[in-house]
Design an enzyme around this catalytic site. Structure first.
Site, PDB file in Angstrom:
ATOM      1  N   CYS A 118       5.173   8.188  -4.036  1.00 48.84           N
ATOM      2  CA  CYS A 118       4.587   8.143  -2.688  1.00 48.84           C
ATOM      3  C   CYS A 118       5.670   8.228  -1.607  1.00 48.84           C
ATOM      4  CB  CYS A 118       3.795   6.859  -2.526  1.00 48.84           C
ATOM      5  SG  CYS A 118       2.344   6.840  -3.583  1.00 48.84           S
ATOM      6  N   CYS A 199       0.163  10.119  -0.980  1.00 49.31           N
ATOM      7  CA  CYS A 199       0.031   8.663  -0.948  1.00 49.31           C
ATOM      8  C   CYS A 199       1.198   8.038  -0.195  1.00 49.31           C
ATOM      9  CB  CYS A 199      -0.034   8.121  -2.377  1.00 49.31           C
ATOM     10  SG  CYS A 199       1.325   8.665  -3.410  1.00 49.31           S
TER      11      CYS A 199
END
Ligand SMILES: *[C@@H]1O[C@H](CO)[C@@H](O)[C@H](O)[C@H]1NC(C)=O
Ligand SMILES: *[C@@H]1O[C@H](CO)[C@@H](O)[C@H](O)[C@H]1NC(C)=O
Ligand SMILES: *[C@@H]1O[C@H](CO)[C@@H](O)[C@H](O)[C@H]1NC(C)=O
Length: 311
Positions: A118, A199
């Site tokens: 992420c 993300c």
């Protein structure tokens, strides 16, 4: 044609290239009305592009890039490049080029799942050149072009035909000419998959020197934004960058960026927005150090430096 270029990312590059190479020609015709020339050149390049056929040697390029990716870029991946090509062929070979939907590519996409840590996802629109130097400077960023599919098909053109050899190497229709264009459908699926994966903190790089910096018709506005998941994304950090010499058309509080922020807010995203990011300005100054703002900036830096020396 405008819609065209805003959707086709590789097309943006083609057009930029055409403009820069044509510039020399333009200068020699300095007495001629520049606007007329530019309009004509743009029209010509548009027509040329619509007539380009499937990229020659496409199989060697795609399979070669795939091996390059799994061998050099990300050696931990275990994908079968020949099999990926076979699934690609299944999707497009001998199909009418206006009849290839995202579903045609599903098998290929399912066979190459990719995940990514992420906080590294970078989205961009109409900032290709700056995005490339930003990525080169801040190494960790990840864009669509860094996924296996993006890497394999970047800048390529293809369309099928019923007759042998199954690809049409002489001409492919323009994107705007059909609803289910073979190239467009692949990028549509790739953009969607990429956005779904995003993300943590994500970065969005937009061009403050143009009207509609956030364009609802671009891949970012029409596909990627809708497929971001507020449960997975922690912050959407928007960076608006205008060219150093202007024009300064859009900012965090002006123009289409405001619409973007509104959409994000209504979908429950947390966001930040800046239109004077220091790293990005330094990168622009590296490209054009003669800009007055860069000179001012360099002077203030060298003052600080001499100060340090004196201490
Ligand atoms: C388009 O594709 C569908 C499914 O692949 C097929 O049934 C149909 O005949 C195709 N149409 C044309 C015009 O090629
Ligand atoms: C913004 O868009 C213009 C016009 O396409 C382009 O010339 C310029 O390089 C872009 N600026 C940035 C910062 O990407
Ligand atoms: C994510 O973005 C927010 C807002 O810009 C920032 O406060 C936070 O430190 C960032 N987190 C990471 C892991 O980069």
């Amino acid at each position: 044609m405008h819609k065209h270029t805003s959707l086709l990312r590789s097309g943006e590059a083609v057009q930029t290239l055409t403009i820069t190479t044509s510039w020399k020609t333009l200068q020699t015709f300095a007495t001629t009305n520049l606007t007329i020339w530019l309009t004509m050149l743009l029209l010509c390049s548009g027509q040329l592009r619509a007539q380009l056929g499937t990229t020659p040697n496409i199989k060697h390029i795609v399979v070669g890039r795939c091996y390059s990716y799994i061998t050099l870029v990300n050696p931990s991946l275990r994908f079968d490049c020949e099999e990926i090509w076979r699934q690609f062929e299944e999707a497009v070979l001998r199909q009418s080029s206006c009849n290839v939907t995202v579903e045609n590519y599903h098998l290929m996409f399912y066979s190459i799942p990719q995940t990514r840590p992420c906080d590294k996802f970078l989205f961009w629109s109409k900032t290709r050149t700056l995005m490339q130097s930003y990525k080169a400077a801040v190494r960790h960023f990840w864009t669509l072009e860094d996924t296996l599919v993006g890497f394999m098909f970047n800048d390529l053109i293809w369309c099928g035909q019923e007759e042998q050899p199954g690809f049409d190497f002489s001409s492919c229709p323009a994107w705007s000419a059909c609803r289910n264009h073979a190239v467009y459908s692949l990028w549509l699926q790739a953009s969607q998959t990429f956005a779904e994966m995003a993300c943590g903190n994500i970065t969005v790089l937009l061009n403050g020197s143009i009207v509609n910096a956030f364009d609802r018709k671009s891949m970012l506005g029409s596909v990627e934004l809708d497929n971001l998941n507020p449960q997975r994304v922690n912050y959407v950090n928007i960076k608006v960058v205008a060219d150093l010499q202007g024009p300064f058309i859009e900012s965090c509080s002006q123009g289409s960026i405001v619409d973007l922020i509104q959409i994000l807010q209504s979908r429950g995203f947390r966001w930040t927005c800046t239109h004077n990011d220091q790293t990005l300005m330094i990168l622009q100054c590296v490209q054009s150090p003669k800009q007055s703002i860069c000179q001012t900036y360099a002077n203030s830096l060298s003052h600080r430096q001499s100060h340090i020396h004196q201490v």
